[in-house]
Design an enzyme around this catalytic site. Structure first.
Site, PDB file in Angstrom:
ATOM      1  N   ASN A  79       5.106  48.511  84.433  1.00 31.85           N
ATOM      2  CA  ASN A  79       5.433  47.789  85.158  1.00 31.85           C
ATOM      3  C   ASN A  79       6.721  47.164  85.524  1.00 31.85           C
ATOM      4  O   ASN A  79       7.158  46.429  84.643  1.00 31.85           O
ATOM      5  CB  ASN A  79       4.287  46.636  85.071  1.00 31.85           C
ATOM      6  N   TRP A  80       7.652  47.465  86.368  1.00 33.93           N
ATOM      7  CA  TRP A  80       8.979  47.510  86.126  1.00 33.93           C
ATOM      8  C   TRP A  80       9.321  45.862  86.749  1.00 33.93           C
ATOM      9  O   TRP A  80      10.477  45.375  86.816  1.00 33.93           O
ATOM     10  CB  TRP A  80       9.735  48.391  87.039  1.00 33.93           C
ATOM     11  N   LYS A  81       8.145  45.384  87.418  1.00 27.34           N
ATOM     12  CA  LYS A  81       8.623  43.925  87.911  1.00 27.34           C
ATOM     13  C   LYS A  81       9.932  43.999  88.918  1.00 27.34           C
ATOM     14  O   LYS A  81       9.932  45.092  89.544  1.00 27.34           O
ATOM     15  CB  LYS A  81       8.714  42.973  87.082  1.00 27.34           C
ATOM     16  N   GLU A  89      -4.514  41.103  80.287  1.00 26.34           N
ATOM     17  CA  GLU A  89      -3.056  40.743  79.886  1.00 26.34           C
ATOM     18  C   GLU A  89      -3.166  39.136  79.714  1.00 26.34           C
ATOM     19  O   GLU A  89      -3.009  38.480  80.692  1.00 26.34           O
ATOM     20  CB  GLU A  89      -2.107  41.104  81.134  1.00 26.34           C
ATOM     21  N   GLY A 137       5.793  38.850  77.914  1.00 28.67           N
ATOM     22  CA  GLY A 137       7.121  38.879  77.902  1.00 28.67           C
ATOM     23  C   GLY A 137       7.605  37.709  76.991  1.00 28.67           C
ATOM     24  O   GLY A 137       8.811  37.450  76.892  1.00 28.67           O
ATOM     25  N   GLY A 156       5.418  46.013  80.404  1.00 25.28           N
ATOM     26  CA  GLY A 156       6.574  45.458  81.148  1.00 25.28           C
ATOM     27  C   GLY A 156       7.949  45.803  80.452  1.00 25.28           C
ATOM     28  O   GLY A 156       8.634  47.023  80.829  1.00 25.28           O
ATOM     29  N   GLY A 157       8.409  44.845  79.759  1.00 26.37           N
ATOM     30  CA  GLY A 157      10.001  44.912  79.292  1.00 26.37           C
ATOM     31  C   GLY A 157      10.265  46.427  78.579  1.00 26.37           C
ATOM     32  O   GLY A 157      11.072  47.054  78.727  1.00 26.37           O
TER      33      GLY A 157
HETATM   34  P1  PGA Z   1       5.443  42.802  78.808  1.00 27.88           P
HETATM   35  O1  PGA Z   1       5.019  42.715  80.428  1.00 27.88           O
HETATM   36  O2  PGA Z   1       5.230  44.219  78.359  1.00 27.88           O
HETATM   37  O3  PGA Z   1       7.068  42.419  79.166  1.00 27.88           O
HETATM   38  O4  PGA Z   1       4.892  41.645  78.267  1.00 27.88           O
HETATM   39  C1  PGA Z   1       3.431  43.036  80.687  1.00 27.88           C
HETATM   40  C2  PGA Z   1       3.324  42.747  81.982  1.00 27.88           C
HETATM   41  O5  PGA Z   1       3.216  41.809  82.800  1.00 27.88           O
HETATM   42  O6  PGA Z   1       2.290  43.914  82.475  1.00 27.88           O
END
Ligand code: PGA
Length: 249
Positions: A9-11, A164, A170, A230-231
């Site tokens: 998930n690159w946001k 999640e 994050g 994400g990150g």
């Molecule tokens: P994260 O994000 O790996 O940066 O904690 C995960 C997400 O929000 O899907």
């Protein structure tokens, strides 16, 4: 047997040149991996470049959100048909950041899920409790509500759930494998109440600070069928290590 699925998930990250650069490094690192489904969800503006880059590879593309109408006067929105047209196979729905910052509710999640399914997209539906809810002992109530209301009248089993916990996103704080397993098992029971035996086939991903260092222990849990990352998905090397979780310790 549920085939593991690892999704990025690159946001709101990655321009078009960055997207092209990512895939030119990433694809060789995961070449030949056929026992894990690999999905990347770039921002809308990079979907086309991403689709071009992954053509003929083992990577699928996902949207990060969609609107439930097919077309019309909805300035700024993207329809399910547009996502299909650009080559998306999946779409993330109900991410906690959308619930937190953009007014997403269980009802709007439900509308988006129906629209995605009708357009032939596989929804990746996000659920999870906040820290406050966990501390009050409300985790299971929250998950139950999000699943029951989010999946209202859904009779389709080609969907993916992402658990999640909001406090782990994050923040660098990961749920322990045991905490994840407990939540995933609960989610699977809720799914089987709604969908019957096919709940056994549905993949439940864990998301929240997944990294190369913790992916193997999370994936060792019986009901953890993948990750939403994400990150750590923004760098080809770290995301490829997560995809190759069987080689990590
Ligand atoms: P994260 O994000 O790996 O940066 O904690 C995960 C997400 O929000 O899907």
């Amino acid at each position: 047997m549920r085939k593991p699925l690892i999704a990025a998930n690159w946001k709101m990250h990655m321009t078009v040149p960055e997207t092209r650069g990512f895939f030119s490094e990433f694809l060789p690192l995961v070449k030949g991996v056929d026992d894990v489904d690999i999905v990347v969800a770039p921002p809308f503006t990079s979907l086309h470049a991403a689709k071009e880059a992954v053509q003929g590879s083992n990577v699928s593309i996902s949207g990060q959100n969609l609107f439930w109408e097919e077309k019309g006067a909805y300035t700024g929105e993207i329809s399910p048909i547009m996502l299909r047209d650009i080559g998306c196979e999946y779409v993330i729905i109900g991410h906690s950041e959308r619930r937190q910052y953009f007014g997403e509710t269980d009802e709007t999640v439900n509308k988006r899920i129906h629209a995605a399914i009708n357009a032939g997209l596989k929804p990746i539906i996000c659920v999870g409790e906040t820290l406050e809810e966990r501390e009050k002992g409300e985790t299971f109530n929250v998950l139950s509500r999000q699943i029951t209301a989010g999946l209202k009248d859904v009779r389709f089993d080609d969907l993916v759930i992402a658990y999640e916990p909001v406090w782990a996103i994050g923040t660098g704080k990961t749920a322990t494998p045991e905490m994840a397993e407990e939540a995933h098992l609960f989610i699977r029971k809720e799914l089987s109440n709604l969908l019957g035996d096919t709940a056994e086939e549905i993949r439940i991903l864990y998301g929240g600070s997944v990294k190369p260092e913790n992916v193997a222990s999370l994936m060792a849990m019986e009901n953890v069928d993948g990750g939403l990352v994400g990150g750590a998905s923004l760098k080809p090397e770290s995301f490829s290590k997560i995809v190759r979780f069987r080689e990590q310790n």
